[in-house]
Design a protein around this motif. Structure first.
Motif, PDB file in Angstrom:
ATOM      1  N   VAL A   1     -30.836  29.963  23.273  1.00 18.70           N
ATOM      2  CA  VAL A   1     -29.999  30.956  23.744  1.00 18.70           C
ATOM      3  C   VAL A   1     -29.430  30.607  25.246  1.00 18.70           C
ATOM      4  O   VAL A   1     -28.225  30.688  25.579  1.00 18.70           O
ATOM      5  CB  VAL A   1     -30.743  32.429  23.872  1.00 18.70           C
ATOM      6  CG1 VAL A   1     -29.937  33.329  24.301  1.00 18.70           C
ATOM      7  CG2 VAL A   1     -31.351  32.484  22.486  1.00 18.70           C
ATOM      8  N   LEU A   2     -30.309  30.315  26.071  1.00 11.29           N
ATOM      9  CA  LEU A   2     -29.935  29.625  27.495  1.00 11.29           C
ATOM     10  C   LEU A   2     -29.184  28.666  27.457  1.00 11.29           C
ATOM     11  O   LEU A   2     -27.910  28.521  28.301  1.00 11.29           O
ATOM     12  CB  LEU A   2     -31.287  29.611  28.233  1.00 11.29           C
ATOM     13  CG  LEU A   2     -31.863  30.739  28.688  1.00 11.29           C
ATOM     14  CD1 LEU A   2     -33.502  30.155  29.397  1.00 11.29           C
ATOM     15  CD2 LEU A   2     -31.300  31.347  29.540  1.00 11.29           C
TER      16      LEU A   2
ATOM     17  N   ALA B   1     -25.718  29.854  26.604  1.00 16.85           N
ATOM     18  CA  ALA B   1     -25.080  30.319  27.644  1.00 16.85           C
ATOM     19  C   ALA B   1     -24.579  29.552  28.760  1.00 16.85           C
ATOM     20  O   ALA B   1     -23.509  29.660  29.385  1.00 16.85           O
ATOM     21  CB  ALA B   1     -26.164  31.444  28.274  1.00 16.85           C
TER      22      ALA B   1
ATOM     23  N   LYS C   1     -26.338  35.123  34.206  1.00 17.21           N
ATOM     24  CA  LYS C   1     -26.562  36.253  33.713  1.00 17.21           C
ATOM     25  C   LYS C   1     -25.553  36.899  32.914  1.00 17.21           C
ATOM     26  O   LYS C   1     -25.730  37.435  31.794  1.00 17.21           O
ATOM     27  CB  LYS C   1     -27.445  37.020  34.865  1.00 17.21           C
ATOM     28  CG  LYS C   1     -28.482  36.617  35.388  1.00 17.21           C
ATOM     29  CD  LYS C   1     -29.117  37.587  36.655  1.00 17.21           C
ATOM     30  CE  LYS C   1     -30.319  37.118  37.050  1.00 17.21           C
ATOM     31  NZ  LYS C   1     -30.753  38.123  38.396  1.00 17.21           N
TER      32      LYS C   1
ATOM     33  N   LEU D   1     -25.042  35.077  29.733  1.00 14.28           N
ATOM     34  CA  LEU D   1     -26.192  35.476  29.037  1.00 14.28           C
ATOM     35  C   LEU D   1     -25.938  36.619  28.323  1.00 14.28           C
ATOM     36  O   LEU D   1     -26.027  36.924  26.887  1.00 14.28           O
ATOM     37  CB  LEU D   1     -27.172  35.190  29.656  1.00 14.28           C
ATOM     38  CG  LEU D   1     -28.649  35.573  28.658  1.00 14.28           C
ATOM     39  CD1 LEU D   1     -28.884  34.654  27.431  1.00 14.28           C
ATOM     40  CD2 LEU D   1     -29.710  35.402  29.755  1.00 14.28           C
ATOM     41  N   SER D   2     -25.647  37.608  28.803  1.00 17.37           N
ATOM     42  CA  SER D   2     -25.375  39.128  28.626  1.00 17.37           C
ATOM     43  C   SER D   2     -24.372  39.241  27.580  1.00 17.37           C
ATOM     44  O   SER D   2     -24.602  39.784  26.342  1.00 17.37           O
ATOM     45  CB  SER D   2     -25.246  40.088  29.708  1.00 17.37           C
ATOM     46  OG  SER D   2     -26.314  40.016  30.348  1.00 17.37           O
TER      47      SER D   2
ATOM     48  N   VAL E   1     -33.257  32.132  33.767  1.00 12.49           N
ATOM     49  CA  VAL E   1     -31.871  32.111  34.192  1.00 12.49           C
ATOM     50  C   VAL E   1     -32.011  31.088  35.429  1.00 12.49           C
ATOM     51  O   VAL E   1     -31.183  30.234  35.709  1.00 12.49           O
ATOM     52  CB  VAL E   1     -31.204  33.320  34.486  1.00 12.49           C
ATOM     53  CG1 VAL E   1     -29.758  33.096  35.022  1.00 12.49           C
ATOM     54  CG2 VAL E   1     -30.864  33.933  32.867  1.00 12.49           C
TER      55      VAL E   1
END
Length: 537
Positions: free
Chosen positions: A430-431, A434, A461, A464-465, A482
Motif C-alpha cells: 500500500v505504501l 502511495a 500521508k 496514502l489517504s 510513512v
C-alpha cells in the motif's frame, strides 16, 4: 552410442548442478531464452547475474540513464571510472564477462519511447524484467505485454522493502515437481500383468532367501487379497481396518525354531507402506478443472501443444483409462532381489508405455483435426506429459490494469490485511502504491531531497489517504511507516537488491524452463523483520 564432444562434456560439467534440477530439456529451454532488463539498477544487475551464470541464451538491457555516484555506491557491476557514461552499456560489458556462452546487448533509449515508437521490440523476448519503473510507464508496458502474453516480472527495492510482481496471461507447467507425491501403484485396480506376476509367487513355499527378498508391493497385494476374501471384497478404508491389515501382514514373517520372528526388511516395508499403497486411484481436482477449461474443450488451429495434450489425456481417461490418468510407470525402491524387482519395474513401465501410446494416438488425431504441424509435439513431449499428468498446472495472473483499477482491485484482501491485529507486510504494498502517487504528483520520491523531508511526510500521508479512499476502505493510521518510507528516500540497498535478485531470477527461470510453480502473483519482503508474504492481487 552417440559420440559426446568436448564442448558437450564441458557444458555438462559447467551446468552439472542445475541439470540435476531441471534436466537437459530445461537447460535447453533456458539457453534458447531471450531476457530483456529494463534499467540496470542494483536490483536489475543482480537478477541478470543470476540468469547469466546458469546460461540464458541472451539478454538486452534497456536504459537511457548515465552512471551516477549513487549507482557506483550500490551496484557491483558499475565502476567509479564509468560515472557519466551510459549505465546500460557498462553493465552489459561487465555482466557479459560472467559467462562466455551468453550474448549481451544494450539499448540506450527510454522505455517510454520504445513503447510509443517500437512496441514490437518487447514482444520478441521470452521474459521482460522491469526494475524501479514509474507507475505510468509500467502500466503501459504491462498492457502491451499482457496483450501478447509475454511474461513481465516487476521488481523493486525501496529501502528495506523488496517487491516482486509476476504478470502473465497464461503460463502452463508440465513439470511442477511437487514436494509430496504418492506413488502411482494402483492396488485398488491392479494392472493385469501385475496380478499375474503376484499370483505366480507363493510366499508359503518360498525359500527363506526368496521370502525375505520378495518386493513389499507383492506382499501388500497378496495380504490385501486375503483381507478382501473375508470382507466381501472390500479393501480397508479407515485407520482401524488398515491397522488390522498391517497385523495380518506381520503374521507372514518367518519365525525360527523358538518362534521368534526373523528380521525381514521387506515385510517391515510392507507394513510401513500400507497407508500410501492403498490410496485410491482418482483424477486430482486440479486436473479435472483443466479438463473443463475452455482452452481444452474448444481447440483451435492456434491452440498450444499443452492444451492439445490435455484434451488427449481427457479422452484417455474417458476411454482406455476407465477413469484413471495414464500410469506414471515408476515404482519406489524396495528390498528385493534384482530379478523380481526388474520384472515388477518392467510391468509398470510397459503399462505406462501402452497408456502413453493411446494418448499419442489421440494427439495425432487432434493435431490433424486442427490442421497443425504434427512435428510440433514430439513423442518425447507426450511421454513427459503423461508421466506428469497428475501434476499439470496452469497459472493465470491478473493484469496490472485490473490490479490498479479501483473498481477491480482486490480491495477485500487488502482490507483484511490492513485490519489485522498483527502488522501484515501488505502495508508496504500500500505504501509503495502511495509513493508512486507521490512521484506522479511531484516528479520525485518522498524524502529524496532531505531538506523537504517534513513536508514530504505530510504529502505522502495525503497520497496514502486518497489511495485508501479510492479502495473504499476504512482510514488507516500508519504514521510511523510513512515516516520510514520518506526516510528511505527511494534508496536501493545492495543487500536487499541481492536478496530480491536471487528470488526474481528463480521466478524467471521457472517461467523460461516451464518447470516448478511460479508465484501467483505478488511477493513482498520486509528486511526489517526478515519476513515475507505472497498474495494474489
Amino acid at each position: 552410442m552417440a559420440a559426446v564432444t568436448k564442448s558437450g562434456l564441458d557444458k555438462n560439467n559447467k551446468y552439472d548442478r542445475q541439470l540435476r534440477l531441471w534436466g537437459d530439456h530445461g537447460q535447453s529451454a533456458l539457453e534458447s531464452s531471450r531476457v530483456c532488463l529494463i534499467n540496470a539498477t542494483a536490483t536489475g544487475t543482480e537478477i541478470l547475474k543470476n540468469l547469466i551464470l546458469p546460461g540464458i541464451g541472451s539478454f538486452t538491457i534497456v536504459d537511457d540513464k548515465k552512471v551516477e555516484g549513487d549507482d557506483v555506491g550500490n551496484n557491483f557491476f558499475l565502476l567509479r571510472d564509468s560515472i557519466g557514461t551510459p549505465r546500460g552499456k557498462i553493465a552489459c560489458e561487465l555482466l557479459s564477462e560472467l559467462n562466455e556462452d551468453v550474448v549481451g546487448d544494450f539499448v540506450e533509449e527510454s522505455t517510454s519511447n520504445l513503447i510509443e515508437n517500437n512496441p514490437s521490440f518487447f514482444t520478441s523476448f521470452s521474459i521482460v524484467i522491469a526494475t524501479n519503473m514509474d507507475e505510468k510507464n509500467l502500466l503501459k508496458l504491462g498492457e502491451l505485454l499482457y496483450k501478447y502474453n509475454v511474461p513481465l516480472l516487476v521488481c523493486r527495492c525501496y529501502g528495506f522493502i523488496g517487491y516482486i510482481r509476476l504478470v502473465l496471461k497464461e503460463h502452463t507447467v508440465i513439470e511442477s515437481h511437487p514436494d509430496n507425491t504418492l506413488e502411482d501403484l494402483r492396488l485398488d485396480r491392479p494392472i493385469p500383468a501385475f496380478q499375474q506376476f503376484c499370483d505366480s509367487l507363493d510366499l508359503c513355499t518360498m525359500t527363506k532367501k526368496d521370502h525375505s527378498h520378495t518386493p513389499w508391493l507383492v506382499i501388500v497385494y497378496k495380504y490385501l487379497q486375503q483381507w478382501k476374501n473375508t470382507h466381501n471384497g472390500a479393501a480397508p478404508i479407515n485407520y482401524k481396518e488398515k491397522t488390522q491389515l498391517k497385523e495380518l501382514i506381520k503374521t507372514g514373517i518367518l519365525r525360527n525354531e523358538e518362534g521368534v520372528p526373523d528380521q525381514e526388511e521387506n515385510f517391515d516395508e510392507a507394513v510401513k507402506h500400507v497407508n500410501t499403497a492403498l490410496a485410491p486411484t482418482k483424477v486430482p481436482s486440479e486436473i479435472l478443472k483443466l479438463f473443463d477449461d475452455p482452452e481444452c474443450l474448444n481447440l483451435t488451429p492456434q491452440s498450444k501443444a499443452f492444451w492439445i495434450m490435455i484434451r488427449a489425456v481427457k479422452q484417455f481417461v474417458e476411454t482406455d483409462g476407465q477413469g484413471a490418468l495414464p500410469l506414471r510407470g515408476t515404482i519406489p525402491d524396495m528390498t528385493a532381489d534384482s530379478e523380481r524387482y526388474i520384472k515388477l519395474q518392467n510391468i509398470y513401465r510397459h503399462q505406462a508405455n501402452q497408456d502413453c501410446q493411446s494418448v499419442s494416438n489421440s494427439v495425432q488425431r487432434l493435431v490433424e483435426e486442427q490442421c497443425q504441424n504434427p512435428e510440433n509435439i514430439s513423442e518425447k513431449d507426450i511421454h513427459t506429459f503423461c508421466r506428469n499428468s497428475a501434476f499439470l498446472r496452469v497459472i493465470r495472473c491478473r493484469s496490472l490494469e485490473e490490479e490498479y483499477n479501483p473498481q477491480t482491485a482486490n480491495t477485500p484482501l487488502l482490507g483484511q490485511h490492513l485490519e489485522d491485529e498483527e502488522e501484515s507486510d501488505i502495508i508496504f504494498y500500500v505504501l509503495l502504491r502511495a509513493v508512486d502517487k507521490f512521484y506522479e504528483k511531484f516528479n520525485h520520491y518522498p524524502g529524496f531531497y532531505t531538506q523537504q523531508l517534513e513536508s514530504d511526510v505530510q504529502e505522502l500521508k495525503v497520497c496514502l489517504s486518497k489511495l485508501i479512499q479510492e479502495w473504499s476502505l476504512p482510514p488507516v493510521s500508519k504514521d510511523d511507516y510513512v515516516q520510514e518510507m520518506c526516510r528511505y528516500g527511494a534508496s536501493e540497498l545492495h543487500t536487499i537488491a541481492a536478496f530480491i535478485g536471487g528470488i526474481a531470477a528463480q521466478e524467471a527461470i521457472k517461467i523460461m524452463t516451464g518447470q516448478f510453480l511460479p508465484i501467483d502473483n505478488t511477493y513482498i519482503y520486509n528486511a526489517m523483520k526478515q519476513t515475507s508474504i505472497t498474495v494474489e492481487l
